[in-house]
Design a protein around this motif. Sequence first.
Motif, PDB file in Angstrom:
ATOM      1  N   VAL A 219      63.147   0.543 -40.708  1.00 64.77           N
ATOM      2  CA  VAL A 219      63.881   0.794 -41.950  1.00 64.77           C
ATOM      3  C   VAL A 219      65.197   1.503 -41.634  1.00 64.77           C
ATOM      4  O   VAL A 219      65.381   2.062 -40.542  1.00 64.77           O
ATOM      5  CB  VAL A 219      63.053   1.674 -42.916  1.00 64.77           C
ATOM      6  CG1 VAL A 219      61.803   0.937 -43.361  1.00 64.77           C
ATOM      7  CG2 VAL A 219      62.704   2.995 -42.257  1.00 64.77           C
ATOM      8  N   ARG A 220      66.091   1.487 -42.581  1.00 64.83           N
ATOM      9  CA  ARG A 220      67.347   2.240 -42.450  1.00 64.83           C
ATOM     10  C   ARG A 220      67.069   3.672 -42.899  1.00 64.83           C
ATOM     11  O   ARG A 220      67.041   3.980 -44.081  1.00 64.83           O
ATOM     12  CB  ARG A 220      68.448   1.615 -43.295  1.00 64.83           C
ATOM     13  CG  ARG A 220      68.947   0.277 -42.778  1.00 64.83           C
ATOM     14  CD  ARG A 220      70.161  -0.170 -43.570  1.00 64.83           C
ATOM     15  NE  ARG A 220      71.250   0.792 -43.453  1.00 64.83           N
ATOM     16  CZ  ARG A 220      72.383   0.743 -44.172  1.00 64.83           C
ATOM     17  NH1 ARG A 220      72.542  -0.212 -45.074  1.00 64.83           N
ATOM     18  NH2 ARG A 220      73.314   1.646 -44.005  1.00 64.83           N
ATOM     19  N   ALA A 221      66.905   4.524 -41.942  1.00 66.90           N
ATOM     20  CA  ALA A 221      66.545   5.911 -42.228  1.00 66.90           C
ATOM     21  C   ALA A 221      67.795   6.762 -42.426  1.00 66.90           C
ATOM     22  O   ALA A 221      68.918   6.367 -42.118  1.00 66.90           O
ATOM     23  CB  ALA A 221      65.707   6.472 -41.081  1.00 66.90           C
ATOM     24  N   THR A 222      67.564   7.936 -42.951  1.00 69.50           N
ATOM     25  CA  THR A 222      68.611   8.937 -43.083  1.00 69.50           C
ATOM     26  C   THR A 222      68.426   9.987 -41.987  1.00 69.50           C
ATOM     27  O   THR A 222      67.334  10.547 -41.849  1.00 69.50           O
ATOM     28  CB  THR A 222      68.558   9.615 -44.468  1.00 69.50           C
ATOM     29  OG1 THR A 222      68.761   8.635 -45.480  1.00 69.50           O
ATOM     30  CG2 THR A 222      69.637  10.681 -44.576  1.00 69.50           C
ATOM     31  N   LYS A 223      69.456  10.199 -41.228  1.00 68.24           N
ATOM     32  CA  LYS A 223      69.394  11.149 -40.115  1.00 68.24           C
ATOM     33  C   LYS A 223      70.145  12.424 -40.487  1.00 68.24           C
ATOM     34  O   LYS A 223      71.239  12.371 -41.051  1.00 68.24           O
ATOM     35  CB  LYS A 223      70.019  10.539 -38.860  1.00 68.24           C
ATOM     36  CG  LYS A 223      70.005  11.466 -37.645  1.00 68.24           C
ATOM     37  CD  LYS A 223      70.764  10.857 -36.467  1.00 68.24           C
ATOM     38  CE  LYS A 223      72.254  10.841 -36.735  1.00 68.24           C
ATOM     39  NZ  LYS A 223      73.019  10.386 -35.558  1.00 68.24           N
TER      40      LYS A 223
END
Length: 385
Positions: A219-223
């Motif tokens: 998934v496109r995670a938030t870092k």
Amino acid sequence: RLAGIYENESQISDIEHGKPVFAYESFPTSSKTHIHAPVTQVADSDGSLQTGGIPVGWPFLSSFSLDVTCKEVWEHVWLQVRRFVVEGDDSTVDDRKGLFRIMLVNAQGRPKPVFRETDGSSGDASSFLPRSDIPLVDILGESARSDYVYFNTVWTDINEQYLNFDTRVDHASVATAYKKQQELMSRQISLQKCFENFTMPERLDDDNMYYCSTCKEHVRATKTMELWRLPNVLVVHLKRFEFRNAIRSFKDETFVDFPIEGLDMSPYCAHPNATVPSSATGASSHDGHGGGGGAKAGSNTDFTVDSIPAIYDLFGVVNHYGRLGFGHYTAFARRWDENGIDKDWALFDDSSVRSVGEQGPHTSGHDAIVGPAAYVLFYRRRVFT
């Protein structure tokens, strides 16, 4: 007077501190098709010509083809110095060519008497260049093929009524460089803002998708990057360089304003109740799911101690001048230990070390340390843990 001539291979440390440096564009000294002539301006006063005269104004560099005549040397040098001559009420600048003579000297600035009268008289040779059509190499012989031939322009009257050495004509590139410098200075950002950007949540793109152990998919995670523990010595590396391709790179010369005293790092630390990340540098999440593998902060993982503030004082700066793969480094530093820190700074430039005195936000020398060349910053925690 010229203290020395520096080639590409010369060391910057060879230049005496406090001496003005002049840069000139010329044919390479390895070229044997031209004569290279450093010219020093001197005044004829009280018999000083025996030692080369009293230096006035600024030196310059001229280059001539090997077939140049003495008269052509005169005309070329005149074009270089005529801007120093003041136009009179009843005379033009060109009317005052008689104010100076050209003397051939050695590298130490002492006269070289090699010119003889063209009428064949047997008198003593003169060191003054004649205004004749004789090729210069016919007089100088093999010495014309040396790396440099030295001249002095000897001014017979340096009265301000006739001469003004404060006159300066800027090259067009000066205005361009000044404009660029002003633009760089206007692109100012604080170190605190850099830390805010560093700790700001970032949405990863499709090329950096994260495998979520809960969803079992990429998934496109938030870092989010956060500081978990603060060290006693904090090293801040400003990202100045960007590699774009094999033949092109970029240096970001944005002026970063950083504090010399009292950098507060507490706003950039992870919240005390945050999950301890599996990595010490950051954590990732998406749609409310944590990064996994973490644990709640406990008594043995607390990063803050209320009695020890997260306040830092600067003790060193590494500066970089130039571009990627080419440039020069200098450093500012001051003494420190666990008990305290000195007020006085020193500048380190190759083998040269000199004091720059006390620096601070209210001192006149503050800009000496806080400048756009800063590359790596070294901070000391005010109270050690």
